[in-house]
Design a protein around this motif. Structure first.
Motif, PDB file in Angstrom:
ATOM      1  N   VAL A   1       7.595   7.728 -16.212  1.00 36.92           N
ATOM      2  CA  VAL A   1       6.495   8.506 -15.439  1.00 36.92           C
ATOM      3  C   VAL A   1       5.431   7.310 -15.714  1.00 36.92           C
ATOM      4  CG1 VAL A   1       4.885  10.309 -15.411  1.00 36.92           C
ATOM      5  CG2 VAL A   1       6.497  10.898 -15.832  1.00 36.92           C
ATOM      6  N   ILE A   2       4.762   6.831 -16.699  1.00 36.95           N
ATOM      7  CA  ILE A   2       3.873   6.310 -17.150  1.00 36.95           C
ATOM      8  C   ILE A   2       4.202   4.914 -16.179  1.00 36.95           C
ATOM      9  CG2 ILE A   2       2.755   4.765 -19.080  1.00 36.95           C
ATOM     10  CD1 ILE A   2       3.290   6.831 -20.438  1.00 36.95           C
ATOM     11  N   VAL A   3       5.888   3.964 -16.966  1.00 36.01           N
ATOM     12  CA  VAL A   3       5.630   2.620 -16.160  1.00 36.01           C
ATOM     13  C   VAL A   3       5.640   3.109 -14.257  1.00 36.01           C
ATOM     14  CG1 VAL A   3       7.959   1.604 -14.907  1.00 36.01           C
ATOM     15  CG2 VAL A   3       6.689   1.201 -17.948  1.00 36.01           C
ATOM     16  N   SER A   4       6.189   4.134 -13.513  1.00 36.59           N
ATOM     17  CA  SER A   4       5.681   4.808 -11.800  1.00 36.59           C
ATOM     18  C   SER A   4       4.399   4.639 -11.919  1.00 36.59           C
ATOM     19  CB  SER A   4       6.215   5.780 -12.306  1.00 36.59           C
ATOM     20  OG  SER A   4       6.340   6.272 -10.906  1.00 36.59           O
TER      21      SER A   4
ATOM     22  N   LEU B   1      -0.090   1.571  -9.642  1.00 39.52           N
ATOM     23  CA  LEU B   1      -1.445   0.943  -9.598  1.00 39.52           C
ATOM     24  C   LEU B   1      -1.683  -0.219  -9.232  1.00 39.52           C
ATOM     25  CD1 LEU B   1      -3.101   3.176 -12.501  1.00 39.52           C
ATOM     26  CD2 LEU B   1      -3.690   3.298  -9.752  1.00 39.52           C
ATOM     27  N   LEU B   2      -0.526  -1.458  -9.527  1.00 40.28           N
ATOM     28  CA  LEU B   2      -0.326  -2.002  -9.224  1.00 40.28           C
ATOM     29  C   LEU B   2      -0.385  -2.880  -7.648  1.00 40.28           C
ATOM     30  CD1 LEU B   2      -0.908  -4.855 -10.460  1.00 40.28           C
ATOM     31  CD2 LEU B   2       2.017  -5.095 -10.998  1.00 40.28           C
TER      32      LEU B   2
ATOM     33  N   PHE C   1       4.593   5.585  -5.625  1.00 40.30           N
ATOM     34  CA  PHE C   1       4.632   5.502  -6.881  1.00 40.30           C
ATOM     35  C   PHE C   1       4.059   6.378  -7.559  1.00 40.30           C
ATOM     36  CE2 PHE C   1       7.059   1.609  -6.718  1.00 40.30           C
ATOM     37  CZ  PHE C   1       8.422   2.077  -8.102  1.00 40.30           C
ATOM     38  N   MET C   2       2.509   6.384  -7.494  1.00 37.12           N
ATOM     39  CA  MET C   2       1.285   7.025  -7.708  1.00 37.12           C
ATOM     40  C   MET C   2       2.247   8.744  -7.360  1.00 37.12           C
ATOM     41  SD  MET C   2      -0.327   5.674  -9.093  1.00 37.12           S
ATOM     42  CE  MET C   2      -2.123   6.629  -9.037  1.00 37.12           C
ATOM     43  N   VAL C   3       2.847   9.423  -6.235  1.00 36.69           N
ATOM     44  CA  VAL C   3       2.829  10.915  -5.933  1.00 36.69           C
ATOM     45  C   VAL C   3       4.330  11.082  -6.965  1.00 36.69           C
ATOM     46  CG1 VAL C   3       4.161  12.090  -3.292  1.00 36.69           C
ATOM     47  CG2 VAL C   3       2.100  10.900  -3.892  1.00 36.69           C
ATOM     48  N   THR C   4       4.747  10.348  -6.625  1.00 43.46           N
ATOM     49  CA  THR C   4       6.521  10.356  -6.929  1.00 43.46           C
ATOM     50  C   THR C   4       5.856  10.385  -8.718  1.00 43.46           C
ATOM     51  OG1 THR C   4       7.862   8.807  -6.022  1.00 43.46           O
ATOM     52  CG2 THR C   4       8.685   9.545  -8.088  1.00 43.46           C
TER      53      THR C   4
ATOM     54  N   LEU D   1       0.890  -1.580  -0.207  1.00 43.71           N
ATOM     55  CA  LEU D   1       0.168  -0.641  -0.055  1.00 43.71           C
ATOM     56  C   LEU D   1       0.593   1.250   0.156  1.00 43.71           C
ATOM     57  CD1 LEU D   1      -2.666  -0.534   2.397  1.00 43.71           C
ATOM     58  CD2 LEU D   1      -3.135   0.034   0.713  1.00 43.71           C
ATOM     59  N   THR D   2       1.678   1.269   0.562  1.00 39.42           N
ATOM     60  CA  THR D   2       2.425   2.767   1.181  1.00 39.42           C
ATOM     61  C   THR D   2       3.623   2.434   0.349  1.00 39.42           C
ATOM     62  OG1 THR D   2       2.736   2.263   3.469  1.00 39.42           O
ATOM     63  CG2 THR D   2       4.386   3.578   2.005  1.00 39.42           C
TER      64      THR D   2
END
Length: 156
Positions: free
Chosen positions: A116-119, A124-125, A91-94, A85-86
């Motif tokens: 950015v897309i991979v992050s 999400l995963l 990843f999303m925020v970065t 979860l963390t």
């Protein structure tokens, strides 16, 4: 309080996904360290590893993060749940933060749009993995299942 499914049947599959993400990040980081060895830490050069632009700082962070994700995926306790979860949120925020500084000098991790897309995809995963990775006693999981399926127990 949010509801997280306990002892979800697909939990092993989600742990494999988290492990694969961690493995990719670890391999990317190691390959990036090899590619950028000797460069300044926050270099904005054109070094690429596994299809993503990198620099020594991003590569070293990826090695550490990959190891942490692999440790989380290997745990059968709620530690992996919280780590995923963390990590998903990180990843999303970065990804969002680095997308906002792509074309500026503040792009210290040398992100490109593909990074950015991979992050975002990894975020999400990992969030999905964390949502379905919670462990609990079998009795609690059974009562959750009965409540979810509206199974009536006892006399009518």
């Amino acid at each position: 309080m949010p509801h997280f499914p306990v002892n979800h049947p697909a939990r092993p599959l989600y742990r494999v996904f988290a492990g694969l993400v961690g493995f990719y990040i670890l391999v990317f980081g190691v390959w990036g360290v090899v590619q950028t060895w000797g460069e300044p830490l926050f270099d904005r050069g054109s070094h690429w590893a596994l299809g993503l632009r990198t620099n020594p700082a991003f590569s070293l962070a990826s090695v550490l993060f990959g190891i942490v994700l692999l440790i989380g995926a290997s745990r059968r306790s709620n530690l992996g749940h919280y780590m995923n979860l963390t990590a998903g949120v990180v990843f999303m925020v970065t990804g969002v933060l680095m997308m906002s500084v792509l074309q500026t000098d503040a792009n210290i991790l040398n992100f490109s749009m593909s990074t950015v897309i991979v992050s975002m995809v990894f975020g999400l995963l990992l969030l999905a993995t964390g949502l379905y990775d919670k462990v609990g006693p079998p009795e609690y999981a059974e009562s959750e299942r009965r409540e979810r399926n509206h199974v009536i127990t006892g006399p009518r």
